[in-house]
Design an enzyme around this catalytic site. Structure first.
Site, short mmCIF file in Angstrom:
data_model
loop_
_atom_site.label_atom_id
_atom_site.label_comp_id
_atom_site.label_asym_id
_atom_site.label_seq_id
_atom_site.Cartn_x
_atom_site.Cartn_y
_atom_site.Cartn_z
N ASN A 19 72.02 13.69 -0.88
CA ASN A 19 71.17 13.35 0.27
C ASN A 19 70.17 12.26 -0.12
O ASN A 19 70.14 11.82 -1.27
CB ASN A 19 70.46 14.60 0.80
CG ASN A 19 69.62 15.27 -0.27
OD1 ASN A 19 68.67 14.68 -0.76
ND2 ASN A 19 70.00 16.49 -0.65
N ASP A 31 72.78 22.58 1.24
CA ASP A 31 73.10 23.92 1.73
C ASP A 31 74.54 24.28 1.38
O ASP A 31 74.90 25.45 1.32
CB ASP A 31 72.92 23.99 3.25
CG ASP A 31 71.44 23.93 3.63
OD1 ASP A 31 70.63 24.44 2.84
OD2 ASP A 31 71.11 23.35 4.69
N LYS A 63 90.53 11.85 -9.53
CA LYS A 63 90.20 11.24 -8.24
C LYS A 63 91.30 11.56 -7.22
O LYS A 63 92.49 11.35 -7.51
CB LYS A 63 90.06 9.73 -8.42
CG LYS A 63 89.65 9.02 -7.16
CD LYS A 63 89.54 7.53 -7.37
CE LYS A 63 89.34 6.86 -6.04
NZ LYS A 63 90.13 5.68 -5.85
N PRO A 105 73.52 28.94 -2.98
CA PRO A 105 72.45 29.94 -2.96
C PRO A 105 71.16 29.32 -2.44
O PRO A 105 70.95 28.11 -2.56
CB PRO A 105 72.30 30.33 -4.44
CG PRO A 105 72.97 29.26 -5.21
CD PRO A 105 74.01 28.64 -4.33
N ASP A 106 70.31 30.16 -1.85
CA ASP A 106 69.01 29.69 -1.34
C ASP A 106 67.99 29.82 -2.47
O ASP A 106 67.55 30.92 -2.82
CB ASP A 106 68.61 30.57 -0.14
CG ASP A 106 67.36 30.06 0.53
OD1 ASP A 106 66.47 29.54 -0.18
OD2 ASP A 106 67.25 30.18 1.76
N ILE A 107 67.62 28.69 -3.06
CA ILE A 107 66.77 28.71 -4.26
C ILE A 107 65.38 29.29 -3.96
O ILE A 107 64.87 30.13 -4.71
CB ILE A 107 66.66 27.30 -4.87
CG1 ILE A 107 68.04 26.87 -5.39
CG2 ILE A 107 65.61 27.25 -6.00
CD1 ILE A 107 68.11 25.51 -6.02
N PHE A 112 59.14 23.65 1.00
CA PHE A 112 59.10 22.49 1.89
C PHE A 112 60.19 22.66 2.93
O PHE A 112 61.27 23.18 2.62
CB PHE A 112 59.35 21.19 1.11
CG PHE A 112 58.10 20.54 0.61
CD1 PHE A 112 57.26 21.19 -0.28
CD2 PHE A 112 57.75 19.27 1.04
CE1 PHE A 112 56.10 20.61 -0.73
CE2 PHE A 112 56.58 18.67 0.60
CZ PHE A 112 55.76 19.33 -0.29
N LYS A 118 60.58 30.54 9.20
CA LYS A 118 61.14 30.42 7.85
C LYS A 118 60.26 31.15 6.82
O LYS A 118 60.76 31.77 5.88
CB LYS A 118 61.20 28.92 7.50
CG LYS A 118 62.11 28.59 6.35
CD LYS A 118 62.32 27.07 6.28
CE LYS A 118 63.16 26.68 5.10
NZ LYS A 118 63.41 25.24 5.04
N LYS A 132 62.03 33.94 4.54
CA LYS A 132 62.24 33.69 3.11
C LYS A 132 61.24 34.43 2.23
O LYS A 132 61.38 34.42 1.00
CB LYS A 132 62.18 32.19 2.83
CG LYS A 132 63.22 31.43 3.60
CD LYS A 132 63.65 30.18 2.88
CE LYS A 132 64.81 29.54 3.63
NZ LYS A 132 65.50 28.55 2.86
#
Ligand SMILES: Cc1cc2nc3c(=O)[nH]c(=O)nc-3n(C[C@H](O)[C@H](O)[C@H](O)COP(=O)(O)O)c2cc1C
Length: 391
Positions: free
Chosen positions: A208, A277, A287, A304-306, A323, A337, A341
């Site tokens: 990203n 995600d 390749k 996994p959701d860190i 964040f 959230k 979380k």
């Protein structure tokens, strides 16, 4: 960060005097006001005129100068300063200052000085390693002086070893904590930053646009305020101060492992990283060739959701701050959230901040919402540190 700080720069007579000119310019560039004091020997290497022309201020050289005494004498000079930087410091100056000898302007004002002092020695390697020099440095450290040790390399005398003046940037890095209230002394912060990178095949990746700049700045800001900081850095995250411990990672799974290990018992964990995600269900070793079938299907599986993992781990950090980059309804999403979380605060920022030089958003806790105004990321980060401290 040095805006309006008053720095007294003491220059000793070593070959590295020319680098003190560079240091003075860098200090001024960062907003500091600089007054220079040169020893007699320092003037053998570079004339005061060079420092005067570049600083626009008179260089102080003589203890018995009448105009000095009527204007800014040695006592006034140290009263004026917020901090004293001695660079380069000769072995001779180390010996004199550590033993309270006051036989010229610089050594006399050091005896009168009560402000924080940073010294950056530079000399031949044997002079640096000499028992007398090392003992004098120990005395000065015990007195509370900060020391930027000379670095290894080829010396002006042709020999190899530790003796070169540290880089001006390193000297300024070491100076910042001396000018900053140590509000985070004794605290341990863990911060993750930057993008994650998930490999599809030998050459293709899923990543990203996050730059890691904000996380790196936050790590620097916490370290300057006295915290011990560990930065788990995704690819491309900018360099930080030397005293920030850095662990480089690529994949989300690597980032998770590094975070869980580093965050045990931490005072604060801040998750600024843009963690993917999803990752590819399979990574191909070579390749992938064009299939010629018009389209192909690729399977992604959830990472996994860190943040959640850190917020629910054994020996959970005292404060966990996440964040969240949102395009709309920043506060409402952040509040939802926060509960889901189990974190202590969410910094809800706009997706447009990603990769930009400025940032804005909201600092959302269970009870409060604070607006973080749009500004330069460095200032944004300072505001954020203050909110975390208040919490
Ligand atoms: C060419 C030359 C280079 C020198 N370089 C250094 C040096 O890098 N570090 C040092 O401690 N002394 C160096 N010296 C020795 C100092 O100049 C000498 O000890 C002097 O008395 C230092 O005075 P000060 O401490 O008042 O500035 C050098 C001397 C000469 C002639």
């Amino acid at each position: 960060m040095l805006k309006d700080k008053r720095i007294l720069l003491g220059v000793g007579g070593g070959i590295a005097v020319y680098r003190a000119v560079e240091l003075m310019r860098l200090l001024m560039k960062q907003g500091a006001e600089v007054q220079v004091v040169m020893t007699k020997s320092a003037q053998e290497f570079v004339t005061p005129l060079t420092f005067e022309a570049l600083s626009g201020n008179k260089v102080h050289t003589d203890l018995f100068d009448l105009t000095e005494q009527h204007g800014m004498g040695h006592i006034q000079l140290v009263r004026w300063a917020d901090a004293v930087v001695l660079a380069p410091v000769t072995s001779n100056l180390l010996a004199k200052i550590s033993h309270g000898i006051a036989d010229d302007l610089l050594t006399t004002l050091m005896l009168a000085n009560e402000k924080p002092v940073l010294i950056a020695p530079a000399m031949n390697v044997s002079m640096w390693q000499a028992d007398a020099t090392q003992r004098n440095v120990s005395i000065l450290k015990e007195r509370g002086y900060a020391v930027v040790e000379p670095v290894a390399g080829e010396l002006a005398c042709g020999e190899q070893g530790a003796g070169r003046l540290a880089e001006p940037e390193s000297i300024i890095q070491a100076l910042l904590p001396l000018l900053t209230e140590q509000t985070l002394a004794g605290q341990y912060w863990v911060i993750n930053a930057g993008p994650t990178v998930e490999a599809w095949d030998a050459v293709r990746i899923l990543t990203n646009r996050a730059s890691g700049a904000l996380g790196a700045m936050l790590a620097d800001a916490a370290a300057v305020c006295g915290a011990k900081v560990c930065l788990i850095a995704g690819k491309g995250t900018p360099q930080t101060r030397h005293d920030v411990q850095r662990i480089d990672v690529e994949r989300a799974a690597e980032m998770l492992d590094a975070c869980l290990l580093a965050a045990q018992g931490a005072d604060v964990f801040v998750g600024t990283a843009a963690v993917s995600d999803y990752r590819f269900s399979e990574t191909l070793a070579s390749k992938l060739k064009r299939q010629g079938s018009g389209s192909i299907q690729v399977e992604l599986v959830e990472n996994p959701d860190i943040i959640q993992a850190v917020a629910t781990m054994d020996k959970r950090p005292h404060q966990v701050i996440a964040f969240a980059a949102e395009s709309e309804n920043h506060v409402a999403y952040a509040q939802e959230k926060l509960r889901r979380k189990g974190v202590d605060a969410i910094v809800a920022n706009d997706v447009s901040n990603m990769g930009a030089n400025t940032a804005s958003g909201y600092y959302v806790t269970v009870n409060d919402v604070f607006k973080l105004n749009a500004q330069d990321k460095a200032l944004f980060v300072r505001q954020l540190v203050q909110h975390i401290i208040n919490m």
